[in-house]
Scaffold this active site. Structure first.
Site, PDB file in Angstrom:
ATOM      1  N   GLU A 239       0.884  -1.180   0.000  1.00  0.00           N
ATOM      2  CA  GLU A 239       0.000   0.000   0.000  1.00  0.00           C
ATOM      3  C   GLU A 239       0.909   1.214   0.000  1.00  0.00           C
ATOM      4  O   GLU A 239       1.419   1.615   1.049  1.00  0.00           O
ATOM      5  CB  GLU A 239      -0.897  -0.005   1.245  1.00  0.00           C
ATOM      6  N   CYS A 273      -2.556   9.536   2.381  1.00  0.00           N
ATOM      7  CA  CYS A 273      -2.114   8.989   1.085  1.00  0.00           C
ATOM      8  C   CYS A 273      -3.141   9.277  -0.004  1.00  0.00           C
ATOM      9  O   CYS A 273      -2.773   9.410  -1.166  1.00  0.00           O
ATOM     10  CB  CYS A 273      -1.843   7.494   1.203  1.00  0.00           C
TER      11      CYS A 273
HETATM   12  P1  NAD Z   1       8.275   4.967   4.881  1.00  0.00           P
HETATM   13  O1  NAD Z   1       8.387   4.196   3.616  1.00  0.00           O
HETATM   14  O2  NAD Z   1       9.377   5.897   5.244  1.00  0.00           O
HETATM   15  O3  NAD Z   1       8.172   3.952   6.140  1.00  0.00           O
HETATM   16  C1  NAD Z   1       7.142   2.983   6.237  1.00  0.00           C
HETATM   17  C2  NAD Z   1       7.582   1.873   7.172  1.00  0.00           C
HETATM   18  O4  NAD Z   1       8.652   1.158   6.576  1.00  0.00           O
HETATM   19  C3  NAD Z   1       8.095   2.347   8.521  1.00  0.00           C
HETATM   20  O5  NAD Z   1       7.615   1.480   9.510  1.00  0.00           O
HETATM   21  C4  NAD Z   1       9.605   2.222   8.382  1.00  0.00           C
HETATM   22  O6  NAD Z   1      10.276   2.019   9.586  1.00  0.00           O
HETATM   23  C5  NAD Z   1       9.723   1.004   7.492  1.00  0.00           C
HETATM   24  N1  NAD Z   1      10.946   0.912   6.701  1.00  0.00           N
HETATM   25  C6  NAD Z   1      11.676   1.922   6.176  1.00  0.00           C
HETATM   26  N2  NAD Z   1      12.709   1.420   5.465  1.00  0.00           N
HETATM   27  C7  NAD Z   1      12.608   0.070   5.534  1.00  0.00           C
HETATM   28  C8  NAD Z   1      13.383  -1.001   5.003  1.00  0.00           C
HETATM   29  N3  NAD Z   1      14.454  -0.797   4.247  1.00  0.00           N
HETATM   30  N4  NAD Z   1      12.986  -2.266   5.273  1.00  0.00           N
HETATM   31  C9  NAD Z   1      11.896  -2.502   6.020  1.00  0.00           C
HETATM   32  N5  NAD Z   1      11.138  -1.517   6.562  1.00  0.00           N
HETATM   33  C10 NAD Z   1      11.487  -0.258   6.321  1.00  0.00           C
HETATM   34  O7  NAD Z   1       6.904   5.695   4.825  1.00  0.00           O
HETATM   35  P2  NAD Z   1       6.244   6.644   5.921  1.00  0.00           P
HETATM   36  O8  NAD Z   1       6.966   7.917   6.032  1.00  0.00           O
HETATM   37  O9  NAD Z   1       5.976   5.885   7.165  1.00  0.00           O
HETATM   38  O10 NAD Z   1       4.825   6.877   5.265  1.00  0.00           O
HETATM   39  C11 NAD Z   1       4.581   7.891   4.346  1.00  0.00           C
HETATM   40  C12 NAD Z   1       4.298   7.303   2.998  1.00  0.00           C
HETATM   41  O11 NAD Z   1       3.349   6.247   3.090  1.00  0.00           O
HETATM   42  C13 NAD Z   1       3.695   8.313   2.061  1.00  0.00           C
HETATM   43  O12 NAD Z   1       4.356   8.217   0.834  1.00  0.00           O
HETATM   44  C14 NAD Z   1       2.250   7.871   1.926  1.00  0.00           C
HETATM   45  O13 NAD Z   1       1.684   8.221   0.690  1.00  0.00           O
HETATM   46  C15 NAD Z   1       2.342   6.397   2.109  1.00  0.00           C
HETATM   47  N6  NAD Z   1       1.097   5.841   2.620  1.00  0.00           N
HETATM   48  C16 NAD Z   1       0.392   4.955   1.855  1.00  0.00           C
HETATM   49  C17 NAD Z   1      -0.809   4.444   2.319  1.00  0.00           C
HETATM   50  C18 NAD Z   1      -1.638   3.468   1.519  1.00  0.00           C
HETATM   51  O14 NAD Z   1      -2.500   2.835   2.100  1.00  0.00           O
HETATM   52  N7  NAD Z   1      -1.430   3.323   0.217  1.00  0.00           N
HETATM   53  C19 NAD Z   1      -1.269   4.832   3.560  1.00  0.00           C
HETATM   54  C20 NAD Z   1      -0.529   5.746   4.303  1.00  0.00           C
HETATM   55  C21 NAD Z   1       0.656   6.234   3.835  1.00  0.00           C
END
Ligand code: NAD
Length: 505
Positions: A239, A273
């Site tokens: 997602e 998002c």
């Molecule tokens: P992010 O990708 O920075 O982090 C998401 C999660 O991934 C966190 O828990 C983080 O610790 C983990 N993570 C980061 N690097 C990783 C790796 N290499 N391996 C494993 N885990 C890792 O995103 P964010 O800042 O938490 O969220 C913001 C983004 O999420 C925005 O781009 C937003 O559009 C998107 N988002 C999408 C949805 C959806 O349902 N499609 C919902 C909410 C947010």
């Protein structure tokens, strides 16, 4: 299992910087053992069957409902959204839980598959079952720390899986609270375990012996995780980010539409998002951009402990990144009609921003893509066809909306948008429909959460064909070729006659 604690996570209120609490981070080297404990707890959970699982999920729902106000306050304090929005997140989470509790038994129930035409080939009848996958590794985000986590946790558990999950390091406090509620609800020990930390802990979970990955977050991290899982043949749901377009047809009523668009752009300070980020006006765009700017200028931005419409961005770094995108859009030719600047304060506040691009200038759209904050970019287009092309030009495909008095005209446009979700005369709010599958296409990811499709992401179908022992069996050696060819000919003429007609099912 080692008890080594690598370090504490400090949860802070993003509006004030005040410390909310410290949460022990999980040592990355402990994650594999936690996954193995979950695996050991899973078979008995599966054997409990739906009534036992439903009882635990019902208790979880009751625990959250009982303290709904405290949950809303916790979300407000850790993520920095107005209390009303946080309360909305609590009830939509409860709605989703209720949907799962009410419908999972039916959605995952065994079904008999009718034999249909194949009866003539003596193909045996079948049962279709839904089996759990094993251990689900869930990696979450912070912007809706309940709504984007608890329903998926519940669906994975409803399907009979164990879950090891990692909340965002930006929302560990609500995450700890969710795990405490799960523990209180009486799930078997070890079946659901939280691991706390940042990317290193997420990586450890991705590389552990999970059977399914479920990731919510940005595209870059999502693809990294998908690649790691794909290398081991592990399925995943992704997602990812959106860049949602709203298409406004010429007959849309301006006042009510502008109000609705402003809300859909600035809810949760634009850190949603499926927030509206791009508005394509069929016709003259400036009056629409001015209407949006007037609303943006009237919004109260500040600490959600008081009466405000928008809280802060989640971190100073997030605000800097966001401001960089705004500056890039302006450099690409966008005109600032409202906001466009950070607001002073202990928190990372940003003025709700309305940008206007010239009809023939799509460059600001490219500059803003992937930004996460309170901005809406308005551009005029010649006709609905151009609006559809502009909306679909993005690499993202999460949600979109179409605004018009004519449902028919709006539906004609909506049906051609390349997204996982489309709303007519609405945006953002419809995603709280508990039965509606949530998710995107293109770079916004794949797989679904919520509803029957969301539940089945956590289950594998198994078909069981049953023939009577010793029953008539045409598929045996040695071949009687003449008899087989004649039988196939009769079957073919009956069910696949020349000319394409057929005699019924
Ligand atoms: P992010 O990708 O920075 O982090 C998401 C999660 O991934 C966190 O828990 C983080 O610790 C983990 N993570 C980061 N690097 C990783 C790796 N290499 N391996 C494993 N885990 C890792 O995103 P964010 O800042 O938490 O969220 C913001 C983004 O999420 C925005 O781009 C937003 O559009 C998107 N988002 C999408 C949805 C959806 O349902 N499609 C919902 C909410 C947010």
């Amino acid at each position: 299992m080692s008890t080594l604690i690598s370090e504490d996570l400090i949860a802070r209120n993003p509006a004030t910087g005040a410390e909310l609490g410290r949460i022990a981070a999980t040592a990355p080297e402990d994650v594999a053992g936690i996954v193995e404990q979950a695996r050991a707890a899973q078979p008995s959970w599966e054997r409990q069957g739906w009534p036992g699982r439903r009882a635990c999920l019902s208790r979880l729902r009751a625990i959250i409902a009982h303290d709904a106000d405290a949950w809303a306050a916790a979300v407000r304090d850790e993520v920095g959204k107005p209390l009303g929005e946080a309360a909305g997140e609590v009830v939509t989470t409860l709605d989703s839980l209720r949907w799962t509790i009410t419908h999972a038994g039916r959605v995952l129930a065994e079904k008999r598959l009718p034999r249909g035409w194949q009866r003539a080939m003596l193909v045996p009848p079948a049962r279709l079952r839904w089996r759990p996958l094993g251990v689900v590794g869930l990696i979450g985000t912070w912007n809706y720390p309940l709504f984007l986590t608890v329903p998926s946790l519940a669906d994975a558990l409803a399907a009979g899986n164990a879950v090891v999950w990692k909340p965002s390091e930006l929302a560990p406090w609500v995450g700890q609270r969710v795990q405490a509620a799960i523990d209180e609800a009486g799930f078997p020990p070890g079946l659901v375990a939280v691991v706390q930390g940042g990317a290193m802990v997420g990586q450890a979970l991705t590389h552990s012996a999970i059977d399914k990955g479920h990731f919510t977050g940005g595209v870059a991290n999502g693809r990294r995780i998908l690649a790691a899982l794909a290398g081991r043949g592990i399925p995943a749901t992704a997602e990812l980010s959106g860049y949602d377009a709203a298409i406004v047809l010429p007959d849309a009523p301006r006042d009510s539409t502008a109000k609705a668009l402003a809300w859909a752009a600035f809810v949760n300070a634009g850190q949603t998002c499926i927030a509206v980020k791009r508005v394509f006006i069929v016709g003259e765009a400036r009056p629409w951009a001015e209407a949006l700017a007037a609303i943006a200028g009237s919004l109260r931005v500040g600490d959600p402990a008081g009466a405000v419409d928008l809280g802060p961005l989640i971190t100073p770094e997030a605000r800097d990144r966001f401001h960089g995108s705004i500056e890039a859009a302006v450099a690409a030719g966008a005109e600032v009609l409202a906001g466009g600047r950070p607001i002073e304060g202990p928190g990372s506040f940003y003025a709700p921003t309305v940008l206007l691009a010239a009809p023939d200038n799509p460059a600001p759209e490219a500059a803003l893509a992937g930004c996460f904050g309170p901005v809406v970019l308005v551009r005029g287009v010649r006709d609905a066809e151009s609006a559809i092309q502009a909306a679909n030009a993005s690499m993202f495909g999460l949600a979109a909306s179409v605004w018009s008095r004519s449902r028919r005209a709006a539906r004609d446009v909506a049906d051609r948008l390349d997204t996982g979700m489309v709303a007519i005369n609405d945006a953002v709010a419809p995603s709280s429909h508990a039965a509606a599958p949530f998710g995107g296409v293109k770079a916004s990811g794949f797989g679904r959460t919520h509803g029957a499709a969301g539940l089945r992401e956590f289950a594998a179908s198994q078909v069981v064909h049953t023939r009577r022992a010793g029953g008539l069996r045409p598929q045996v050696f040695p071949y009687d070729s003449r008899l087989m060819v004649r039988a196939m000919g009769v079957y073919r003429r009956l069910f696949h006659p020349r000319g394409g007609g057929h005699p019924g099912r």
